[in-house]
Design a protein around this motif. Sequence first.
Motif, PDB file in Angstrom:
ATOM      1  N   VAL A  26      47.297  56.324 -53.895  1.00 48.87           N
ATOM      2  CA  VAL A  26      48.209  55.781 -54.904  1.00 48.87           C
ATOM      3  C   VAL A  26      49.248  54.904 -54.213  1.00 48.87           C
ATOM      4  CG1 VAL A  26      50.062  56.388 -56.523  1.00 48.87           C
ATOM      5  CG2 VAL A  26      47.878  57.622 -56.594  1.00 48.87           C
ATOM      6  N   ARG A  27      49.807  55.397 -53.122  1.00 49.30           N
ATOM      7  CA  ARG A  27      50.804  54.637 -52.353  1.00 49.30           C
ATOM      8  C   ARG A  27      50.253  53.285 -51.955  1.00 49.30           C
ATOM      9  NH1 ARG A  27      53.000  51.494 -49.727  1.00 49.30           N
ATOM     10  NH2 ARG A  27      54.736  51.677 -48.283  1.00 49.30           N
ATOM     11  N   GLY A  28      48.998  53.258 -51.520  1.00 43.89           N
ATOM     12  CA  GLY A  28      48.377  52.011 -51.090  1.00 43.89           C
ATOM     13  C   GLY A  28      48.141  51.018 -52.211  1.00 43.89           C
ATOM     14  N   LEU A  29      48.092  51.498 -53.440  1.00 44.06           N
ATOM     15  CA  LEU A  29      47.827  50.623 -54.584  1.00 44.06           C
ATOM     16  C   LEU A  29      49.085  50.121 -55.276  1.00 44.06           C
ATOM     17  CD1 LEU A  29      44.844  52.623 -56.122  1.00 44.06           C
ATOM     18  CD2 LEU A  29      44.722  50.427 -54.927  1.00 44.06           C
ATOM     19  N   LEU A  30      50.213  50.771 -55.019  1.00 41.46           N
ATOM     20  CA  LEU A  30      51.444  50.391 -55.705  1.00 41.46           C
ATOM     21  C   LEU A  30      52.101  49.176 -55.047  1.00 41.46           C
ATOM     22  CD1 LEU A  30      53.169  53.848 -56.347  1.00 41.46           C
ATOM     23  CD2 LEU A  30      51.952  52.409 -57.998  1.00 41.46           C
ATOM     24  N   ALA A  31      52.427  48.197 -55.877  1.00 39.40           N
ATOM     25  CA  ALA A  31      53.224  47.060 -55.403  1.00 39.40           C
ATOM     26  C   ALA A  31      54.686  47.481 -55.399  1.00 39.40           C
ATOM     27  CB  ALA A  31      53.005  45.856 -56.316  1.00 39.40           C
ATOM     28  N   GLU A  32      55.531  46.645 -54.845  1.00 35.30           N
ATOM     29  CA  GLU A  32      56.947  46.987 -54.665  1.00 35.30           C
ATOM     30  C   GLU A  32      57.632  47.474 -55.936  1.00 35.30           C
ATOM     31  OE1 GLU A  32      60.972  44.580 -53.479  1.00 35.30           O
ATOM     32  OE2 GLU A  32      59.168  44.159 -52.296  1.00 35.30           O
ATOM     33  N   ASP A  33      57.373  46.841 -57.068  1.00 36.33           N
ATOM     34  CA  ASP A  33      58.054  47.198 -58.318  1.00 36.33           C
ATOM     35  C   ASP A  33      57.236  48.109 -59.225  1.00 36.33           C
ATOM     36  OD1 ASP A  33      60.299  45.698 -57.631  1.00 36.33           O
ATOM     37  OD2 ASP A  33      59.440  43.861 -58.473  1.00 36.33           O
ATOM     38  N   ASP A  34      56.097  48.564 -58.760  1.00 33.41           N
ATOM     39  CA  ASP A  34      55.235  49.420 -59.577  1.00 33.41           C
ATOM     40  C   ASP A  34      55.757  50.847 -59.633  1.00 33.41           C
ATOM     41  OD1 ASP A  34      53.503  47.324 -60.031  1.00 33.41           O
ATOM     42  OD2 ASP A  34      52.006  47.998 -58.577  1.00 33.41           O
ATOM     43  N   ALA A  35      55.371  51.527 -60.692  1.00 31.11           N
ATOM     44  CA  ALA A  35      55.644  52.955 -60.832  1.00 31.11           C
ATOM     45  C   ALA A  35      54.351  53.634 -61.268  1.00 31.11           C
ATOM     46  CB  ALA A  35      56.746  53.198 -61.856  1.00 31.11           C
ATOM     47  N   PHE A  36      54.280  54.923 -61.006  1.00 29.78           N
ATOM     48  CA  PHE A  36      53.100  55.714 -61.317  1.00 29.78           C
ATOM     49  C   PHE A  36      53.564  56.975 -62.018  1.00 29.78           C
ATOM     50  CE2 PHE A  36      49.954  58.959 -59.963  1.00 29.78           C
ATOM     51  CZ  PHE A  36      48.807  58.370 -60.476  1.00 29.78           C
ATOM     52  N   LEU A  37      52.974  57.296 -63.169  1.00 24.72           N
ATOM     53  CA  LEU A  37      53.349  58.481 -63.922  1.00 24.72           C
ATOM     54  C   LEU A  37      52.305  59.564 -63.667  1.00 24.72           C
ATOM     55  CD1 LEU A  37      55.428  59.601 -65.949  1.00 24.72           C
ATOM     56  CD2 LEU A  37      53.872  58.859 -67.775  1.00 24.72           C
ATOM     57  N   ILE A 166      56.858  58.058 -60.276  1.00 21.52           N
ATOM     58  CA  ILE A 166      56.800  57.928 -58.813  1.00 21.52           C
ATOM     59  C   ILE A 166      56.784  56.450 -58.423  1.00 21.52           C
ATOM     60  CG2 ILE A 166      55.304  58.393 -56.831  1.00 21.52           C
ATOM     61  CD1 ILE A 166      54.208  60.775 -58.537  1.00 21.52           C
ATOM     62  N   ARG A 167      57.468  56.162 -57.319  1.00 24.96           N
ATOM     63  CA  ARG A 167      57.481  54.811 -56.744  1.00 24.96           C
ATOM     64  C   ARG A 167      57.282  54.891 -55.253  1.00 24.96           C
ATOM     65  NH1 ARG A 167      59.325  51.249 -60.576  1.00 24.96           N
ATOM     66  NH2 ARG A 167      60.532  52.177 -62.270  1.00 24.96           N
ATOM     67  N   ARG A 168      56.968  53.769 -54.648  1.00 26.00           N
ATOM     68  CA  ARG A 168      56.892  53.714 -53.174  1.00 26.00           C
ATOM     69  C   ARG A 168      58.264  54.036 -52.614  1.00 26.00           C
ATOM     70  NH1 ARG A 168      54.053  48.092 -51.633  1.00 26.00           N
ATOM     71  NH2 ARG A 168      55.732  48.277 -50.134  1.00 26.00           N
ATOM     72  N   SER A 169      58.300  54.692 -51.470  1.00 23.77           N
ATOM     73  CA  SER A 169      59.599  55.033 -50.889  1.00 23.77           C
ATOM     74  C   SER A 169      60.240  53.870 -50.161  1.00 23.77           C
ATOM     75  CB  SER A 169      59.457  56.237 -49.958  1.00 23.77           C
ATOM     76  OG  SER A 169      58.522  55.968 -48.937  1.00 23.77           O
ATOM     77  N   ASP A 170      59.489  52.808 -49.908  1.00 25.15           N
ATOM     78  CA  ASP A 170      60.043  51.616 -49.259  1.00 25.15           C
ATOM     79  C   ASP A 170      59.915  50.423 -50.188  1.00 25.15           C
ATOM     80  OD1 ASP A 170      57.293  51.449 -49.190  1.00 25.15           O
ATOM     81  OD2 ASP A 170      57.208  50.594 -47.191  1.00 25.15           O
ATOM     82  N   PRO A 171      60.868  50.302 -51.128  1.00 26.61           N
ATOM     83  CA  PRO A 171      60.780  49.222 -52.134  1.00 26.61           C
ATOM     84  C   PRO A 171      60.835  47.831 -51.544  1.00 26.61           C
ATOM     85  CG  PRO A 171      62.879  50.384 -52.327  1.00 26.61           C
ATOM     86  CD  PRO A 171      62.076  51.057 -51.259  1.00 26.61           C
TER      87      PRO A 171
END
Length: 171
Positions: A26-37, A166-171
Amino acid sequence: LATLGQICVRVGNLDRAEAAAFLASVRGLLAEDDAFLLGVDLVKDPDVLEAAYDDSAGVTAAFNRNMLTVVNATFHADFDPESFAHRATWNAERERIEMWLDATRDMVVTVPAAGLRLQLVAGDGIRTELSCKYTRRGLLTRLEAAGLRLDRWFTDADGLFALALIRRSDP
């Protein structure tokens, strides 16, 4: 149930290592401004959990034994589903319910399509499912390890289930 594009996973059915790999993906797929529920079932009283997975009407037991019927049909096996007793137990150390089918008699089962011959003794168990439960703290630990952070936390009024944004920890 977690969904991301074409990914659909019941995260509760993943053991710790599988859940860690899933969260890393999931972390690898999230862009900077993405969120995951992510929806999670929370740890609760073991008696409540065991009753939910071993209901008095026998619905879960029938569902569990049906797995053997499906294996028989799919792999030409010769399991006798009625020769197995359903068991649901709380594994406190791993924070999960484990569903089992226990042989009620000695038997030999063949699974020709898989080239298997199983010799079972009365009492031998086959684990058929696991359903992991979470605490907020436990989820936070897993998210941090995957390079993710908890942005928002929502629970029902009784604190039985949660949604984690959830979001990436390094925006």
